[in-house]
Design a protein around this motif. Sequence first.
Motif, PDB file in Angstrom:
ATOM      1  N   THR A   1     -44.655 -61.969  25.836  1.00  9.52           N
ATOM      2  CA  THR A   1     -44.376 -60.537  25.757  1.00  9.52           C
ATOM      3  C   THR A   1     -44.179 -59.986  27.158  1.00  9.52           C
ATOM      4  O   THR A   1     -44.811 -60.423  28.104  1.00  9.52           O
ATOM      5  N   SER A   2     -43.314 -59.023  27.268  1.00 11.02           N
ATOM      6  CA  SER A   2     -43.046 -58.433  28.568  1.00 11.02           C
ATOM      7  C   SER A   2     -43.989 -57.261  28.820  1.00 11.02           C
ATOM      8  O   SER A   2     -44.660 -56.757  27.918  1.00 11.02           O
ATOM      9  N   PHE A   3     -44.013 -56.848  30.046  1.00 12.24           N
ATOM     10  CA  PHE A   3     -44.816 -55.698  30.461  1.00 12.24           C
ATOM     11  C   PHE A   3     -44.416 -54.460  29.668  1.00 12.24           C
ATOM     12  O   PHE A   3     -45.267 -53.686  29.225  1.00 12.24           O
ATOM     13  N   TYR A   4     -43.122 -54.282  29.447  1.00 14.34           N
ATOM     14  CA  TYR A   4     -42.633 -53.090  28.749  1.00 14.34           C
ATOM     15  C   TYR A   4     -43.048 -53.090  27.279  1.00 14.34           C
ATOM     16  O   TYR A   4     -43.354 -52.040  26.718  1.00 14.34           O
ATOM     17  N   GLU A   5     -43.075 -54.267  26.659  1.00  9.77           N
ATOM     18  CA  GLU A   5     -43.532 -54.350  25.274  1.00  9.77           C
ATOM     19  C   GLU A   5     -45.012 -53.995  25.179  1.00  9.77           C
ATOM     20  O   GLU A   5     -45.437 -53.304  24.255  1.00  9.77           O
TER      21      GLU A   5
ATOM     22  N   LYS B   1     -46.609 -50.773  23.134  1.00  6.97           N
ATOM     23  CA  LYS B   1     -47.707 -50.911  22.172  1.00  6.97           C
ATOM     24  C   LYS B   1     -48.851 -49.961  22.538  1.00  6.97           C
ATOM     25  O   LYS B   1     -49.438 -49.316  21.674  1.00  6.97           O
ATOM     26  N   GLY B   2     -49.151 -49.862  23.812  1.00  4.76           N
ATOM     27  CA  GLY B   2     -50.203 -48.951  24.264  1.00  4.76           C
ATOM     28  C   GLY B   2     -49.878 -47.495  23.962  1.00  4.76           C
ATOM     29  O   GLY B   2     -50.742 -46.717  23.547  1.00  4.76           O
ATOM     30  N   TYR B   3     -48.615 -47.112  24.170  1.00  7.20           N
ATOM     31  CA  TYR B   3     -48.211 -45.741  23.871  1.00  7.20           C
ATOM     32  C   TYR B   3     -48.290 -45.448  22.376  1.00  7.20           C
ATOM     33  O   TYR B   3     -48.661 -44.346  21.962  1.00  7.20           O
ATOM     34  N   GLU B   4     -47.963 -46.423  21.539  1.00  6.35           N
ATOM     35  CA  GLU B   4     -48.077 -46.239  20.090  1.00  6.35           C
ATOM     36  C   GLU B   4     -49.534 -46.022  19.688  1.00  6.35           C
ATOM     37  O   GLU B   4     -49.839 -45.146  18.866  1.00  6.35           O
ATOM     38  N   GLU B   5     -50.433 -46.799  20.279  1.00  6.30           N
ATOM     39  CA  GLU B   5     -51.855 -46.652  19.972  1.00  6.30           C
ATOM     40  C   GLU B   5     -52.366 -45.283  20.432  1.00  6.30           C
ATOM     41  O   GLU B   5     -53.122 -44.619  19.722  1.00  6.30           O
ATOM     42  N   MET B   6     -51.934 -44.846  21.611  1.00  6.68           N
ATOM     43  CA  MET B   6     -52.353 -43.526  22.106  1.00  6.68           C
ATOM     44  C   MET B   6     -51.782 -42.413  21.235  1.00  6.68           C
ATOM     45  O   MET B   6     -52.439 -41.389  21.023  1.00  6.68           O
TER      46      MET B   6
END
Length: 118
Positions: A73-77, A81-86
């Motif tokens: 997985t790349s840094f951007y992926e 994912k982190g933004y979706e969780e937030m």
Amino acid sequence: MGAVKKLKKPYVHSRHLVDLEVIEETSTIHNPDGSSFTVEPGDVLSVNEFGEKNLVPKNHLLHYFEVGKLEDTSFYEEMAKGYEEMAKINSGISKESEYLESESEFTIAKFVTGKNHL
């Protein structure tokens, strides 16, 4: 450059991820910084992400630890994912805030109109 046998998995040493290569025939190793050295069959080299190669003494090999498979997985992926969780967390907080705000308005309206029977 002589034949080398790259070991299958990456290794970590002192917080640095490296590949290990076992030398199969006598050759001269050239580094990107212009330095070079001669290696013999059976010598082990560590190669870092910059392509720099270093000879690893046999008694130091026990300080290198094999690393399991790294995710592709790349840094951007990971950031997405982190933004979706937030977003989910923020949505929950927003709904709770709306509920508390409507409850406070209802309570204030009861006090103002005198319909509070405490």
